[in-house]
Design an enzyme around this catalytic site. Sequence first.
Site, mmCIF file in Angstrom:
data_model
loop_
_atom_site.group_PDB
_atom_site.id
_atom_site.type_symbol
_atom_site.label_atom_id
_atom_site.label_comp_id
_atom_site.label_asym_id
_atom_site.label_seq_id
_atom_site.Cartn_x
_atom_site.Cartn_y
_atom_site.Cartn_z
ATOM 1 N N CYS A 401 2.285 5.954 -2.756
ATOM 2 C CA CYS A 401 0.698 5.092 -3.682
ATOM 3 C C CYS A 401 -0.062 6.702 -4.099
ATOM 4 C CB CYS A 401 0.467 4.256 -3.246
ATOM 5 S SG CYS A 401 0.827 3.759 -1.581
ATOM 6 N N GLN A 448 12.133 3.157 -1.511
ATOM 7 C CA GLN A 448 11.295 1.581 -2.594
ATOM 8 C C GLN A 448 11.572 0.901 -4.102
ATOM 9 O OE1 GLN A 448 7.411 2.570 -1.100
ATOM 10 N NE2 GLN A 448 7.480 0.920 0.635
#
Length: 728
Positions: A401, A448
Site C-alpha cells: 500500500c 498478493q
Amino acid sequence: MIRVQLPDGSVIDVAEGTTALDVARRIGERLAQQTVAAEVNGRIVDATRPLEEFGGGEEPIRLRLLTTRDPEALAVMRHSAAHVMARAVMRLFPGTQLAFGPTTGHGFYYDFDLEHHLSEEDFPRIEEEMRRIVEQAEPFERFELPREEAIAFCRELGQELKVEHIQTGLADHATLSFYRQGEFVDLCRGPHVPDAGKVKAFKLLSVAGAYWKGDAKGKQLQRLYGTAWFSPKDLKAYLQQLEEARKRDHRVIGKQLGLFHLSPDVGPGLVLWLPKGAIVRSILEDFIKRELLERGYQPVYTPHIGRVEMYETSGHFPYYRDAQFNPIFQHEAGQLVDAWIQRLQAGTLGPEAERRLAAAAVELGCPFQDWDLTASTEEKIARLRRWELQQERYLLKPMNCPHHVQIYKSQPRSYRELPVRLAEFGTVYRHEASGQLNGMLRVRGLTQDDAHLFCTQEQVEEEFRATLELVQFVLKSVGLEDYRIQLSLRDPDSDKYVGSDAVWEQAEASLRRVLTDAGLPFSAEEGEAAFYGPKADFMVRDCIGREWQLGTVQLDYNLPERFGLEYIGPDNQPHRPVMIHRAPFGSMERFVGMLIEHFAGAFPLWLAPEQIRVLPVSDKSLEYARQVERRFRDAGFRVSTDTRSAKVNAKIRDAQLERIPYMAVVGPRDAEQGAVSLRDRIEGDLGMMPVNEAIAKLQEEVRSRTVRQVAKSAFTAPEATESEQFAY
RNA sequence: GCUGCUGUAGCUCAGCCGGUAGAGCGCGUCCUUGGUAAGGACGAGGUCAUGGGUUCAAGUCCCAUCAGCAGCUCCA
C-alpha cells in the site's frame, strides 16, 4: 409434582427429584440406555440431575432427551471422554496437574502438567486404562462446593492449577461444581454423560505443547488430543477422513507433482515455484489481470524495497516490527545503532555494554567520540535516532500500500478521475516466526493479488460492492462456491487501533450496510479488525469441509490521513480520499496451496499444468504421436508425448497418477483415420475420435473453465458444536 | 518464538543392546513393440542434515546448530 413438556408437545407430570433419565426410562428402557444428556429449557445439562433444578413455576419444564443421535450429545460425551483420559493419565502418572480439558470440533483434549514426557508410545497404555475405566461404567457424580471450600478441596487434591483458576478465571463464581468418577474428581462445569460406559469409540491422536491459559509467557503444558464417537463406525470414518486430508496435503502433492519446492539453501518460508506450479499460478494471474482491466483497474509495478521512513509514516514498521525482516542499512553501523536503540528502549542495556557499543560504532565511522554514558535514555535515543535518520534505510516491503499511495500522490488528483484503482501482483516479505511456517500456506515471501482503490467518501459503498462481486466471481471461476463472509470489527475496548472513533464507526457501518444490501450472509467479529480499519474476509470451505481464509476487502481511512492524500473536489477545494485494500485470492502461494488440497492435485482442465499426454501404443506409432502432439499444441494446449518404450498400461498409470486430465492413446488404428483414442482421467476410455473433434471438445472445457470433479468426502458424521461452554 | 518429535539414495522408508548401509519406487542400459492403471534382466546411485564430544569403534549414545513436522501463541 412437576410438569414436563416433551418436544412433541405432550405434557407429563412427574414427582419431585425426577431426572431426565427417569423420564427416558418411563418412555422405554432402550431410550434410557441411549440417553446421554438432556436439554432442559434450552440448556444442555446432565441427564441425572433433578429437573426442578432448572425451572419450575407456572410454565412446564421443556425437556429434550439427547441421545447418541444428537450432535450436542456428542460434545457432552467427548467432554466426559476427556475426563476418562485425565483419569487414566492420573492413574499412570500420579501427581499430574490438571489444566483444561475441553471438547473440539471432532474430539477433545486435556492439558496436563507432568514430569514424564508423553509420547505416542504412551498412547496404548493410556487407551487401555481408558477402556478399563469405560468398562467399569462408573457414574459421573456432580457436587457443588462454596468457593472457599472448593479452593481448599483442590489444594487437598494437589491441583494447584485448578486453585489458581478458581481464584482468577472463576473469581465471580460463588459456588463451584465438581464431577467425581471413582477416585477421580475434577473441577468442572459439566455436563457429563450419566456414566463412563457411554464413552464408546475413542482414540488418542497426538500430543503437543500448549500454554497455560493460552499465554505465550505462561507455563508450558502437555496437551493430549483424542477423538471420540458413539460408534466404532463413526470413529473409523473420522480416521479415514484424517487420512484423506493427509493425502491431500499440498506439501506432499506439491512434491509428487513437482509444483513447488522449499529449499533450506534459499531460506525457510521462501517458495520456489517449479515449472508446473508456475503454470498454474500464471494462468490464475492472467485470468485476474484480464478481469481487472475490464473492471477499470490500472496495473502498476513497484519495487520490492522502500525507505523505512515510508513505513514509519504508514505505521506498518513500528506496529509489525517483530514480524519484519530487519531494515537494510547502507551504513555498516546501521544494524548496530538500530539494536542499540532497541536495547535502550527495552531498558536492557548496561553501562559497560553501552560503552562497547559506542566504541564499536565509532570504529565503524559514527560520530560518537564524545558519547555521554550518563545522559538520559531519552537524550541518547534522540541522538541515535538523529544519526539513523540521516542514513539510507530500506525495508523489504511488508505491504504494497505505501508504494501505491506514492503513485496516487505522484500527481494532483481531481474528483473526476476517482476512483483510481491501482493493481499489482506485489511480492511482500514478512519474517513470520519459524514455528508458523507451513508449506505454501504460511510463508515469508508472498505475492498478493493486490490492489488499492482511492475514492471519495460517496463512492466507498459502490466500490466495496463491486469488489465483493469481483471476489465472488473469481471464487466461482475456480469452483469454490461454499463460503461465508466474516466482517472483522474493532474491539472498542482496545487501544491498538489508529484513527478516530467517528471514522471507525462510519467505516464499520458502511461495510455492514453493503453486505446487508447485497444479501450476503456474514458474521461480525469484534476485535478481529486490522489496526487501520475494518475488513471483510472470505472464509472458503473446501471439498472436505475445511475452512480457509482467502480473499479480503479492507476499508482504510487511516493511510490517506497519514500520507496526506488529497483530491480536488467540484468545489475546487482539497478533500481526503478513502482507500480500499483488496485481494481476491489473498496471496498466490496460499491460494494455490489451498487449490492443491481442494483438488487433491487434480486441477480442472483450464488450470492443469499438463492438459493432455499423448501415449503411443508402441514405438511404431511415435511418428504419428508427434503429429498429434503438434496439433494439440497448435490449438493452444499444454501437451507432451510419453516416448518411453513401456506398455500403454504403464503409460496410462503414470499419467493417471500425475493427474493429467486427458490422455490421447494413439496406435496404428488411429493413425489410419487421423484420430485419437481419448481417455478421460475421470471417466476412462472415451473411444476413438477425429483429432479435430477432440480438440474442439477440450477447447470448450477450457473456455467454460469447467470444474468437473472434486473428490467427495466419505465422511458425513456430524460435526459437534464447538463449545466454549465446556471450557473448564 | 515456545514445547515435543523427526532428519539414512531423487522419493517413501528399514537399519535391534554401538562393530564401517539396505528395500521398494524412480533413474540408466539392454531385451521386449504392446490398445486403456505397473513386461523382464542388469546396473549406477549414500560425507547416514551440519559441527563438536564420549568410545578401541558412532547412522546408532551426548551436546550445539540448521531444517522439517505437530500443537500452542501470532498473522498487516
